[in-house]
Scaffold this active site. Structure first.
Site, PDB file in Angstrom:
ATOM      1  CB  CYS A   1      -0.989  -0.066   1.151  1.00 33.15           C
ATOM      2  SG  CYS A   1      -2.437   0.914   0.831  1.00 33.15           S
TER       3      CYS A   1
ATOM      4  CG  HIS B   1      -3.222  -3.098   4.199  1.00 34.86           C
ATOM      5  ND1 HIS B   1      -2.396  -2.460   5.096  1.00 34.86           N
ATOM      6  CD2 HIS B   1      -3.722  -2.132   3.407  1.00 34.86           C
ATOM      7  CE1 HIS B   1      -2.393  -1.165   4.866  1.00 34.86           C
ATOM      8  NE2 HIS B   1      -3.202  -0.921   3.839  1.00 34.86           N
TER       9      HIS B   1
ATOM     10  CD  GLU C   1      -0.595  -5.393   6.460  1.00 36.77           C
ATOM     11  OE1 GLU C   1      -0.385  -5.896   5.333  1.00 36.77           O
ATOM     12  OE2 GLU C   1      -1.030  -4.237   6.623  1.00 36.77           O
TER      13      GLU C   1
HETATM   14  N1  GLN Z   1      -3.508   6.449   0.900  1.00 38.60           N
HETATM   15  C1  GLN Z   1      -2.244   6.151   1.506  1.00 38.60           C
HETATM   16  C2  GLN Z   1      -1.118   6.935   0.822  1.00 38.60           C
HETATM   17  O1  GLN Z   1      -1.335   7.568  -0.145  1.00 38.60           O
HETATM   18  C3  GLN Z   1      -1.952   4.687   1.463  1.00 38.60           C
HETATM   19  C4  GLN Z   1      -2.990   3.936   2.285  1.00 38.60           C
HETATM   20  C5  GLN Z   1      -2.484   2.712   2.951  1.00 38.60           C
HETATM   21  O2  GLN Z   1      -1.275   2.463   3.051  1.00 38.60           O
HETATM   22  N2  GLN Z   1      -3.389   1.943   3.486  1.00 38.60           N
HETATM   23  O3  GLN Z   1      -0.024   6.900   1.279  1.00 38.60           O
END
Ligand code: GLN
Length: 220
Positions: free
Chosen positions: A103, A194, A196
């Site tokens: 992410c 995610h 995890e």
């Molecule tokens: N929206 C976040 C970003 O731009 C990422 C979201 C996340 O890691 N769950 O960094």
């Protein structure tokens, strides 16, 4: 082999040997522990036989065989990393050592970030669009096919980015609506979800395998 066996039968006290064997069998994998859900990654790593190390200082990068950049907020990560030369040490690390970004971590690894553009480590040959699936309220759980053995995989998306474009060398392991969500490129791995947060640890297993094979190669 037979030499080892005969030595064992003579000496009888072997306490050092099993310990050494266990240490080489468990790769030490760092989890960037500045913010985000680093504890869940550490737990997943433990469950697939790796030794997690919570990384908070650039010096710790020298002690690990691989690194996970967790989810969180990529802008906050960048602010923190820009202190104490952490960002430049990390840039160096990701050039050669196995690194898995989930992410926000995937955003940090990309060569190009959009919506809006921002600084990155530039090692994953991809364009990543931040917050592409809407706001926090649009977070969702999907189950989809992957290239990983073992059938469909649960994927938890939280303000997820989208891998809008991939370049040379990027192997796509799973997709959502025709866009890659799990990719590999040499010693780099990235997920827009995610892993995890799911009980299924196949993605962590895959990364630990990558770290192990990299360790094997660099010690040769
Ligand atoms: N929206 C976040 C970003 O731009 C990422 C979201 C996340 O890691 N769950 O960094």
């Amino acid at each position: 082999m037979s030499g080892t066996q005969s030595r064992k039968s003579i000496t009888k006290t072997e306490s050092d040997e099993p310990k050494a064997a266990t240490r080489t069998a468990s790769p030490r994998i760092g989890v960037l522990a500045i913010q985000g859900d680093y504890d869940a990654h550490a737990q997943a790593l433990r469950e697939v036989g790796a030794e997690p190390v919570l990384v908070r200082k650039p010096e710790q990068l020298a002690e690990i065989d691989g690194l996970i950049l967790p989810g969180g907020e990529s802008t906050t990560f960048l602010k923190f990393l820009e202190r104490d030369g952490f960002l430049s040490s990390l840039r160096e690390f990701v050039q050669t050592k196995p690194t898995f970004g989930t992410c926000a971590g995937c955003i940090l690894l990309a060569t190009e970030v959009t919506h809006p553009p921002q600084k990155s480590l530039g090692v994953l040959n991809a364009t990543v669009e931040r917050n592409a699936y809407g706001r926090q309220i649009d977070s969702s759980i999907h189950t989809a096919a992957t290239e990983l053995p073992g059938g469909p995989l649960e994927m938890v998306y939280i303000r997820a980015p989208r891998i809008a474009k991939t370049g040379e060398g990027v192997n796509v392991l799973a997709q959502r609506d025709g866009f890659p969500v799990l990719v590999e490129q040499g010693h780099i791995m990235a997920a827009t979800f995610h892993p995890e947060l799911s009980a299924d640890h196949r993605v962590h297993q895959r990364f630990v395998k990558m770290v192990r094979s990299h360790m094997g190669r660099s010690s040769r």
